[in-house]
Design a protein around this motif. Structure first.
Motif: not given
Length: 99
Positions: A32-52
């Motif tokens: 996920a490189g430099d985008e990892a934090e943004a991806i984790a936040k987006r996915e958690e906010a979208a309720r696609r995963v718990n506690g990324p």
């Protein structure tokens, strides 16, 4: 290499970010490189995963992502005390990992 892991909302299964979705198979995880934090936040906010969260990993000799910390290697493969309960990876070569 930075990969993202979390837990499936319905089953609680350990999941890995594939670049477009989540998989229970670590060999499908992507850097996920430099985008990892943004991806984790987006996915958690979208309720696609718990506690990324983001972990360090490296590719093994077969190109499979291998978590850098033993805790994450155990999460990737399952319990260490009962082999009958371990995750059977889609890639049979992953079984060669030494935890």
């Amino acid at each position: 290499m930075k990969i993202i892991t979390g837990n499936d909302l319905k089953s609680g299964a350990v999941t890995w970010w594939t670049g477009y979705d989540w998989s229970i198979h670590i060999e499908e995880a992507v850097d996920a490189g430099d985008e990892a934090e943004a991806i984790a936040k987006r996915e958690e906010a979208a309720r696609r995963v718990n506690g990324p969260y983001i972990i360090d990993a490296e590719r093994d000799e077969n190109g499979t992502p291998r978590p850098g910390h033993i805790k994450e290697r155990i999460r990737a493969l399952g319990p260490t005390v009962r082999p009958d309960l371990t995750l059977k990876p889609a890639d049979p070569e992953i079984g060669n990992w030494v935890i």
